[in-house]
Motif scaffolding. Structure first.
Motif, PDB file in Angstrom:
ATOM      1  N   GLY A 143       0.795  -1.233   0.000  1.00  0.00           N
ATOM      2  CA  GLY A 143       0.000   0.000   0.000  1.00  0.00           C
ATOM      3  C   GLY A 143       0.822   1.274   0.000  1.00  0.00           C
TER       4      GLY A 143
ATOM      5  N   ARG B 284       4.346   2.812  -2.023  1.00  0.00           N
ATOM      6  CA  ARG B 284       4.155   3.937  -2.963  1.00  0.00           C
ATOM      7  C   ARG B 284       5.047   5.112  -2.563  1.00  0.00           C
ATOM      8  NH1 ARG B 284      -1.148   5.858  -1.312  1.00  0.00           N
ATOM      9  NH2 ARG B 284       0.054   7.056   0.182  1.00  0.00           N
ATOM     10  N   ASP B 285       4.965   5.507  -1.292  1.00  0.00           N
ATOM     11  CA  ASP B 285       5.706   6.705  -0.878  1.00  0.00           C
ATOM     12  C   ASP B 285       7.213   6.464  -0.851  1.00  0.00           C
ATOM     13  OD1 ASP B 285       3.461   8.247  -0.821  1.00  0.00           O
ATOM     14  OD2 ASP B 285       3.080   8.011   1.318  1.00  0.00           O
TER      15      ASP B 285
ATOM     16  N   ASP C 191       2.468   5.592   7.574  1.00  0.00           N
ATOM     17  CA  ASP C 191       2.007   4.340   8.179  1.00  0.00           C
ATOM     18  C   ASP C 191       2.509   3.174   7.354  1.00  0.00           C
ATOM     19  OD1 ASP C 191       0.343   5.572  10.082  1.00  0.00           O
ATOM     20  OD2 ASP C 191      -1.107   5.971   8.468  1.00  0.00           O
TER      21      ASP C 191
ATOM     22  N   ASP D 235       1.655  -0.671   6.352  1.00  0.00           N
ATOM     23  CA  ASP D 235       0.683  -1.766   6.380  1.00  0.00           C
ATOM     24  C   ASP D 235       1.345  -3.009   5.798  1.00  0.00           C
ATOM     25  OD1 ASP D 235      -1.543  -0.254   7.338  1.00  0.00           O
ATOM     26  OD2 ASP D 235      -1.710   0.644   5.343  1.00  0.00           O
TER      27      ASP D 235
ATOM     28  N   ASN E 100      -0.926   1.897  -5.559  1.00  0.00           N
ATOM     29  CA  ASN E 100      -1.191   1.387  -4.207  1.00  0.00           C
ATOM     30  C   ASN E 100      -1.176  -0.138  -4.174  1.00  0.00           C
ATOM     31  OD1 ASN E 100      -1.557   3.943  -3.214  1.00  0.00           O
ATOM     32  ND2 ASN E 100      -3.782   3.919  -3.395  1.00  0.00           N
TER      33      ASN E 100
ATOM     34  N   LEU F 242     -16.165   4.773  -2.271  1.00  0.00           N
ATOM     35  CA  LEU F 242     -15.271   5.611  -1.473  1.00  0.00           C
ATOM     36  C   LEU F 242     -14.027   5.996  -2.267  1.00  0.00           C
ATOM     37  CD1 LEU F 242     -14.790   6.685   1.466  1.00  0.00           C
ATOM     38  CD2 LEU F 242     -13.427   4.629   1.828  1.00  0.00           C
TER      39      LEU F 242
ATOM     40  N   ARG G 112      -2.896  15.545  -3.002  1.00  0.00           N
ATOM     41  CA  ARG G 112      -1.586  15.313  -2.376  1.00  0.00           C
ATOM     42  C   ARG G 112      -0.431  15.337  -3.379  1.00  0.00           C
ATOM     43  NH1 ARG G 112      -0.638   9.961   1.077  1.00  0.00           N
ATOM     44  NH2 ARG G 112      -2.395  10.816   2.211  1.00  0.00           N
TER      45      ARG G 112
HETATM   46  N1  CTP Z   1      -7.366   0.532  -0.291  1.00  0.00           N
HETATM   47  C1  CTP Z   1      -8.183   0.312  -1.395  1.00  0.00           C
HETATM   48  N2  CTP Z   1      -9.456   0.845  -1.422  1.00  0.00           N
HETATM   49  C2  CTP Z   1      -9.896   1.583  -0.379  1.00  0.00           C
HETATM   50  C3  CTP Z   1      -9.078   1.809   0.736  1.00  0.00           C
HETATM   51  C4  CTP Z   1      -7.796   1.284   0.749  1.00  0.00           C
HETATM   52  O1  CTP Z   1      -7.785  -0.332  -2.335  1.00  0.00           O
HETATM   53  N3  CTP Z   1     -11.136   2.070  -0.398  1.00  0.00           N
HETATM   54  C5  CTP Z   1      -6.014  -0.076  -0.284  1.00  0.00           C
HETATM   55  C6  CTP Z   1      -4.944   0.656  -1.056  1.00  0.00           C
HETATM   56  O2  CTP Z   1      -4.064  -0.313  -1.571  1.00  0.00           O
HETATM   57  C7  CTP Z   1      -4.220   1.457   0.010  1.00  0.00           C
HETATM   58  C8  CTP Z   1      -4.278   0.497   1.190  1.00  0.00           C
HETATM   59  O3  CTP Z   1      -5.529  -0.174   1.051  1.00  0.00           O
HETATM   60  O4  CTP Z   1      -2.917   1.787  -0.367  1.00  0.00           O
HETATM   61  C9  CTP Z   1      -4.166   1.163   2.546  1.00  0.00           C
HETATM   62  O5  CTP Z   1      -5.174   2.106   2.705  1.00  0.00           O
HETATM   63  P1  CTP Z   1      -4.980   3.406   3.572  1.00  0.00           P
HETATM   64  O6  CTP Z   1      -4.052   3.149   4.698  1.00  0.00           O
HETATM   65  O7  CTP Z   1      -6.337   3.942   3.867  1.00  0.00           O
HETATM   66  O8  CTP Z   1      -4.358   4.454   2.543  1.00  0.00           O
HETATM   67  P2  CTP Z   1      -2.928   4.687   1.963  1.00  0.00           P
HETATM   68  O9  CTP Z   1      -2.931   4.328   0.508  1.00  0.00           O
HETATM   69  O10 CTP Z   1      -1.882   4.022   2.813  1.00  0.00           O
HETATM   70  O11 CTP Z   1      -2.794   6.238   1.929  1.00  0.00           O
HETATM   71  P3  CTP Z   1      -2.547   7.279   3.082  1.00  0.00           P
HETATM   72  O12 CTP Z   1      -1.112   7.661   2.887  1.00  0.00           O
HETATM   73  O13 CTP Z   1      -3.496   8.364   2.741  1.00  0.00           O
HETATM   74  O14 CTP Z   1      -2.848   6.620   4.400  1.00  0.00           O
END
Ligand code: CTP
Length: 381
Positions: free
Chosen positions: A7, A11-12, A21, A23, A96, A133, A144
């Motif tokens: 996730g 990416r970052d 964070d 995951d 992601n 969503l 961003r």
């Molecule tokens: N994800 C998804 N669909 C969603 C929510 C999340 O596919 N509705 C997946 C994406 O792969 C995302 C990962 O779950 O990268 C983790 O989600 P989240 O932590 O909410 O977002 P991040 O992509 O990590 O972004 P942020 O930096 O904003 O937390």
């Protein structure tokens, strides 16, 4: 079992940005295996666990199946047989849907790295539309990363428009909408979030009280420019949102407090279920911005009432924030006279009147009279 970083963290990392964070996805394991290692289960719907020491999220690899309307209308399936690729495939964007192994090998079955290079926010599969969503998530990620040159892939934008047109977006709870909006306000270029949602026709589902006349912010570049400028000048999300509503909502210009504008903004913010601090400040700005550019024509008692409504005596920074927002829209007049007025009002001491025997309502009246006289003196001076 194998554990992969997934996730946003991957990416970052590849964007060379700080990781907020982390995951993780666990492949080839049953929940019991994690429980016996001391991981704490969280959430009732997904097999997600917190690491006993780092408290980072570890999720068992899963797939999702659409079972009903909306962003909660799906069931998830997990088993030790579900592959990493299958887990990555259910994700929203290619950027992601990358993973990194414990030895640092990138697993990128959907071309995420290439899309990072092309600066594209592109969906992984047609299953993108199973979760409305994602319309908000993509708009927020554009807010961003747009300053780095990122754009939404046209084919992804088509799917976003589809989710808005078929009513799916209306199934997202107000709380989730607010959560995304509030996060978007903290991003580098929040206006992309608002503008993207306009171009895919999301606002009628998200905020029905925003009437089409108010969309001119997105149609007239000079109006949007005020909101952009506000976002560049201050990072506080309460101020940023107030600048959006001040520039978006089509208020009649008045030479006094505009109670209709104040009420309308309140209604909009309440429809969004925004916290009180946002509702109060944005509606104050909408109702009172004429105070800023027409100060010398305001009666002293109205100025005093405005200070009180803003709680400026206890929180003088609110007056500064108000001046900053109005200053973006109406040109900077400087805050000196406002600061002087506030100081003059605060210099009216209740002890002075108490010693002279005033109490209760009479005491309050005397203080107000003295404060109005102090304001008037500055208006006349
Ligand atoms: N994800 C998804 N669909 C969603 C929510 C999340 O596919 N509705 C997946 C994406 O792969 C995302 C990962 O779950 O990268 C983790 O989600 P989240 O932590 O909410 O977002 P991040 O992509 O990590 O972004 P942020 O930096 O904003 O937390």
């Amino acid at each position: 079992m194998q554990i992969y970083l997934v996730g946003g963290a991957v990416r970052d990392k590849y964007l060379g940005l700080p990781i907020k964070d982390r995951d993780w996805v666990v492949v080839g394991a049953q929940p019991q295996a994690l429980l016996s290692l001391g991981y704490q289960p969280v959430g009732k719907d997904f097999p997600v666990f917190l690491h006993p020491e780092t408290h980072e999220e570890y999720a068992l690899a899963r797939t999702e199946k659409k079972t009903g309307a909306g962003y909660t209308g799906f069931t998830c399936e997990y088993s030790p047989d579900i592959s990493l690729e299958a887990d990555l495939q259910r994700r929203d964007l290619t950027i992601n849907a990358m993973a990194e192994s414990s030895t640092g090998t990138l697993i990128d079955p959907f071309g995420g790295q290439q899309d990072l290079e092309k600066k594209l926010l592109k969906h992984v599969s047609p299953a993108f539309v199973e979760d409305p969503l994602r319309v908000l998530r993509v708009a927020r990620l554009l807010a961003r990363y747009a300053h780095l040159g990122f754009q939404i892939a046209p084919e992804t934008f088509t799917l976003m428009k589809k989710l808005c047109a078929n009513g799916e977006l209306s199934t997202v709870s107000k709380e989730r909408v607010w959560q995304e909006l509030q996060r978007a306000l903290t991003e580098t270029q929040p206006w992309h979030f608002f503008e993207t949602l306009y171009h895919c026709n999301a606002w009628p589902s998200l905020l029905p009280a925003l009437d089409p006349a108010d969309y001119q912010i997105f149609q007239q570049p000079q109006t949007l420019h005020f909101f952009q400028k506000a976002c560049e000048q201050f990072t506080d999300s309460v101020q940023r949102l107030s600048a959006f509503f001040l520039t978006a909502v089509n208020y009649p210009v008045t030479s006094h407090a505009n109670l209709a504008a104040q009420q309308k903004t309140k209604r909009l913010l309440n429809q969004l279920k925004a916290p009180r601090i946002y509702v109060e400040f944005s509606s104050f700005v909408a109702g009172y911005h004429t105070l800023y550019f027409d100060l010398l024509n305001w009666p002293a008692e109205h100025i005093l009432a405005a200070f009180k409504q803003l709680h400026a005596f206890h929180q003088p920074q609110k007056l500064d924030q108000f001046i900053q927002v109005c200053g973006v829209v109406d040109g900077l007049y400087g805050s000196e006279i406002f600061t002087q007025m506030l100081l003059a009002c605060r210099n009216v001491k209740s002890e002075h009147y108490l010693q002279r025997g005033f109490t209760g309502i009479l005491l309050g009246q005397r203080i107000e009279e003295a404060q109005c006289a102090a304001i008037q003196q500055l208006l006349d001076g």
